[in-house]
Motif scaffolding. Structure first.
Motif, PDB file in Angstrom:
ATOM      1  N   MET A  81       0.877  -1.405  -0.085  1.00 59.24           N
ATOM      2  CA  MET A  81       0.026  -0.073   0.073  1.00 59.24           C
ATOM      3  C   MET A  81       0.797   1.316   0.086  1.00 59.24           C
ATOM      4  N   LYS A  82       1.810   1.294   0.887  1.00 58.94           N
ATOM      5  CA  LYS A  82       2.395   2.661   1.113  1.00 58.94           C
ATOM      6  C   LYS A  82       3.763   2.237   1.908  1.00 58.94           C
ATOM      7  N   PRO A  83       4.722   3.294   1.550  1.00 62.15           N
ATOM      8  CA  PRO A  83       6.053   3.092   2.592  1.00 62.15           C
ATOM      9  C   PRO A  83       5.875   3.728   3.987  1.00 62.15           C
ATOM     10  N   VAL A  84       6.628   3.299   4.785  1.00 63.60           N
ATOM     11  CA  VAL A  84       6.446   3.870   6.279  1.00 63.60           C
ATOM     12  C   VAL A  84       7.794   4.150   6.655  1.00 63.60           C
ATOM     13  N   GLN A  85       7.817   5.593   7.260  1.00 64.18           N
ATOM     14  CA  GLN A  85       9.113   6.048   7.757  1.00 64.18           C
ATOM     15  C   GLN A  85       9.101   5.489   9.187  1.00 64.18           C
ATOM     16  N   VAL A  86      10.469   4.937   9.433  1.00 64.61           N
ATOM     17  CA  VAL A  86      10.799   4.486  10.629  1.00 64.61           C
ATOM     18  C   VAL A  86      12.202   5.122  11.158  1.00 64.61           C
ATOM     19  N   HIS A 153      14.217   7.590   5.156  1.00 63.14           N
ATOM     20  CA  HIS A 153      14.432   6.456   6.008  1.00 63.14           C
ATOM     21  C   HIS A 153      12.958   5.704   6.035  1.00 63.14           C
ATOM     22  N   SER A 154      12.285   5.428   4.890  1.00 64.12           N
ATOM     23  CA  SER A 154      11.047   4.720   4.580  1.00 64.12           C
ATOM     24  C   SER A 154      11.265   3.295   3.951  1.00 64.12           C
ATOM     25  N   VAL A 155      10.490   2.515   4.413  1.00 63.68           N
ATOM     26  CA  VAL A 155      10.609   1.076   4.056  1.00 63.68           C
ATOM     27  C   VAL A 155       9.099   0.717   3.300  1.00 63.68           C
ATOM     28  N   PHE A 156       9.425   0.327   2.063  1.00 61.74           N
ATOM     29  CA  PHE A 156       8.109  -0.282   1.526  1.00 61.74           C
ATOM     30  C   PHE A 156       8.089  -1.552   1.086  1.00 61.74           C
TER      31      PHE A 156
END
Length: 329
Positions: A81-86, A153-156
């Motif tokens: 769905m979408k990238p997530v910043q971590v 710093h996003s992970v998808f």
């Protein structure tokens, strides 16, 4: 007086001669942890051990896929769905995991968490899963589908239903971080043992190196050999208790994330290197690769040593092992 500190009941023991160091055993990250420190008194030791526990708990909250509020769980919920910043720390851990995946041609892969469970090692399996079912079980596994963005710093995860998990390196990473914190705080010597993901620093109270015993995986009362461990990590992957057998072939609980089939050539693989995180990843990788490919791989790495016990219970050393340092039991 000889005091034994059992590091991993299946594969390792550490011994200390003379005054015993301070040790606490407790459950963290769903596993048994032994935290050992050399300190001038019990008060100093307890302060140090409490700091280690706090750090390990912090790591668990960051990487746990069971905690719905963790950043790892958020990444998994948003797969496809979408990238997530971590946090930078988690981003860099995933970066390193992907590097290991590339280095091992996918024998190690944190997206193994996407695998459908078709193998059961609790005695309930009565027949081999079909080739079609096994192939389907790994459809959403593949580190190539983990997309990282260095800028934010996003992970998808590209595929819906895809998941990542740190079961293969999480405890090793926690051991490394706890060790680093205690060293920073001036603790001169100790052992962080995360259910066999072991990292050491300093020496025993008498100034001698910590020793690790390589245990016969088919006979826990038999020690193959002793080896000194100095400011380094030791991790073993082993298969001899969790397995199924079909058509006279033993299939173990360590599964190749590329194929969905269990590994079958190795009883145990022990890695000696600087960090428990790396040792953890490599031990699993060697198991999946098999004896010859795994040994050749380790022999090409600097600062990494390996002991493999094959299906015939034969001990095989990487070329980096200094055999003169092995003390036969």
């Amino acid at each position: 007086m000889k005091t034994a500190i059992y590091v991993f009941a299946l594969f390792f023991s550490l011994i200390s001669f003379g005054q015993p160091p301070y040790k606490r055993t407790l459950k963290l990250m769903g596993s048994s942890f032994d935290i050992t420190v050399v300190a001038k008194d019990a008060d100093e030791a307890n302060i140090a051990i409490d700091m280690a526990i706090t750090e390990i708990t912090r790591i668990e909250k960051l990487i746990s896929s069971w905690d719905k509020n963790s950043q790892t769980s958020t990444i998994n919920r948003n797969a496809g769905m979408k990238p997530v910043q971590v946090d930078k720390e988690l981003f860099q851990l995933i970066q390193r995991a992907i590097k290991i995946s590339k280095l091992t041609n996918g024998a190690f892969d944190i997206s193994y968490a996407s695998m459908d469970k078709v193998w059961f090692f609790d005695g309930s399996m009565t027949k081999m899963p079909s080739e079609e079912v096994i192939k389907k079980s790994v459809e959403k596994v593949g580190y190539q589908n983990i997309i990282l963005n260095e800028e934010d710093h996003s992970v998808f995860l590209k595929l819906k239903g895809m998941k990542i998990g740190f079961g293969a390196i999480g405890k090793g990473y926690a051991a490394d971080k706890a060790k680093a914190l205690l060293q920073e705080k001036g603790v001169v010597s100790g052992i962080i043992n995360a259910s066999g993901d072991l990292n050491t620093w300093g020496t025993q109270p008498n100034g001698k190196d910590w020793l690790v015993a390589i245990i016969n995986p088919l006979n826990k009362a038999k020690v193959f050999s002793w080896m000194p461990v100095k400011n380094s990590a030791v991790v073993t992957s082993g298969n001899y208790e969790k397995y199924v057998k079909f058509n006279n072939t033993l299939y173990t609980h360590i599964i190749d994330p590329r194929t969905g089939y269990p590994a079958k050539e190795i009883l145990s693989a022990t890695i000696f290197t600087k960090t428990a995180e790396l040792a953890d990843a490599l031990a699993t990788s060697i198991f999946v690769m098999g004896v010859h490919t795994g040994l050749d791989f380790i022999n090409q790495l600097n600062g990494v040593e390996c002991i493999i016990i094959d299906a015939n219970n034969k001990m095989i050393f990487s070329k980096n092992i200094q055999l003169k340092n092995v003390q036969n039991d």
